[in-house]
Design a protein around this motif. Structure first.
Motif, PDB file in Angstrom:
ATOM      1  N   UNK A  38       0.806  -1.224   0.000  1.00 49.52           N
ATOM      2  CA  UNK A  38       0.000   0.000   0.000  1.00 49.52           C
ATOM      3  C   UNK A  38       0.843   1.279   0.000  1.00 49.52           C
ATOM      4  N   UNK A  39       2.069   1.198   0.425  1.00 49.43           N
ATOM      5  CA  UNK A  39       2.918   2.386   0.541  1.00 49.43           C
ATOM      6  C   UNK A  39       3.786   2.561  -0.705  1.00 49.43           C
ATOM      7  N   UNK A  40       3.640   3.702  -1.365  1.00 49.54           N
ATOM      8  CA  UNK A  40       4.485   4.014  -2.523  1.00 49.54           C
ATOM      9  C   UNK A  40       5.950   4.070  -2.110  1.00 49.54           C
ATOM     10  N   UNK A  41       6.209   4.598  -0.920  1.00 53.26           N
ATOM     11  CA  UNK A  41       7.585   4.686  -0.434  1.00 53.26           C
ATOM     12  C   UNK A  41       8.213   3.299  -0.322  1.00 53.26           C
ATOM     13  N   UNK A  52      11.361   1.852  -2.415  1.00 53.39           N
ATOM     14  CA  UNK A  52      12.556   1.358  -1.718  1.00 53.39           C
ATOM     15  C   UNK A  52      12.840  -0.105  -2.085  1.00 53.39           C
ATOM     16  N   UNK A  53      11.796  -0.888  -2.301  1.00 54.93           N
ATOM     17  CA  UNK A  53      12.002  -2.269  -2.739  1.00 54.93           C
ATOM     18  C   UNK A  53      12.749  -2.282  -4.069  1.00 54.93           C
ATOM     19  N   UNK A  54      12.314  -1.455  -5.009  1.00 54.30           N
ATOM     20  CA  UNK A  54      12.973  -1.415  -6.314  1.00 54.30           C
ATOM     21  C   UNK A  54      14.408  -0.911  -6.198  1.00 54.30           C
ATOM     22  N   UNK A  55      14.650   0.004  -5.262  1.00 54.50           N
ATOM     23  CA  UNK A  55      16.034   0.449  -5.036  1.00 54.50           C
ATOM     24  C   UNK A  55      16.887  -0.730  -4.572  1.00 54.50           C
ATOM     25  N   UNK A  56      16.361  -1.535  -3.675  1.00 53.67           N
ATOM     26  CA  UNK A  56      17.108  -2.698  -3.192  1.00 53.67           C
ATOM     27  C   UNK A  56      17.349  -3.706  -4.316  1.00 53.67           C
ATOM     28  N   UNK A 112      11.188   9.783  -2.660  1.00 54.25           N
ATOM     29  CA  UNK A 112      11.817   8.718  -1.875  1.00 54.25           C
ATOM     30  C   UNK A 112      13.198   8.409  -2.420  1.00 54.25           C
ATOM     31  N   UNK A 113      13.306   8.267  -3.727  1.00 50.70           N
ATOM     32  CA  UNK A 113      14.598   7.951  -4.341  1.00 50.70           C
ATOM     33  C   UNK A 113      15.580   9.096  -4.132  1.00 50.70           C
ATOM     34  N   UNK A 114      15.110  10.315  -4.284  1.00 50.84           N
ATOM     35  CA  UNK A 114      15.996  11.469  -4.149  1.00 50.84           C
ATOM     36  C   UNK A 114      16.552  11.625  -2.739  1.00 50.84           C
ATOM     37  N   UNK A 115      15.810  11.172  -1.732  1.00 48.83           N
ATOM     38  CA  UNK A 115      16.230  11.374  -0.351  1.00 48.83           C
ATOM     39  C   UNK A 115      16.671  10.097   0.357  1.00 48.83           C
ATOM     40  N   UNK A 116      16.878   9.027  -0.403  1.00 48.33           N
ATOM     41  CA  UNK A 116      17.372   7.775   0.162  1.00 48.33           C
ATOM     42  C   UNK A 116      18.845   7.633  -0.214  1.00 48.33           C
TER      43      UNK A 116
END
Length: 103
Positions: A26-29, A33-37, A65-69
């Motif tokens: 449910x969370x876009x964040x 983050x999953x795709x970043x991993x 999320x990507x910009x600040x991770x």
């Protein structure tokens, strides 16, 4: 999955990702983050093309999320520096979109 990537066990991390359905999160964040991993796992295995592809998915899902991770910014920076010649333009655009200095 994040722990496996942190421990440099990319194969195990990517195997775990195969069993997940990000569309039910449910969370876009969390989806971003999953795709970043997943991108980190591909990058560890030397598959920069796949890493770039999934980082673009992560950015589409959650640009902020990507910009600040930090790990996402690292992946974007690594891709910008090491992308195959044919993908350098895409990697450069991604890095710029994430806010990674490219010049």
């Amino acid at each position: 999955m994040s722990v496996d990537v942190d421990l440099k066990k990319a194969g195990r991390a990517l195997g775990a990702a195969d069993d997940l359905d990000p569309d039910v999160m449910p969370s876009r964040e969390r989806r971003a983050r999953l795709w970043v991993e997943v991108a980190r796992g591909h990058l560890q295995r030397g598959n920069r093309t796949a890493a770039l592809h999934v980082m673009k998915i992560a950015h589409e899902i959650g640009a902020e999320t990507v910009a600040f991770t930090p790990s996402a910014r690292t992946v974007a920076s690594d891709l910008w520096r090491t992308a195959p010649r044919a993908l350098r333009g895409e990697a450069s655009r991604l890095a710029a979109a994430v806010g990674v200095a490219t010049g």
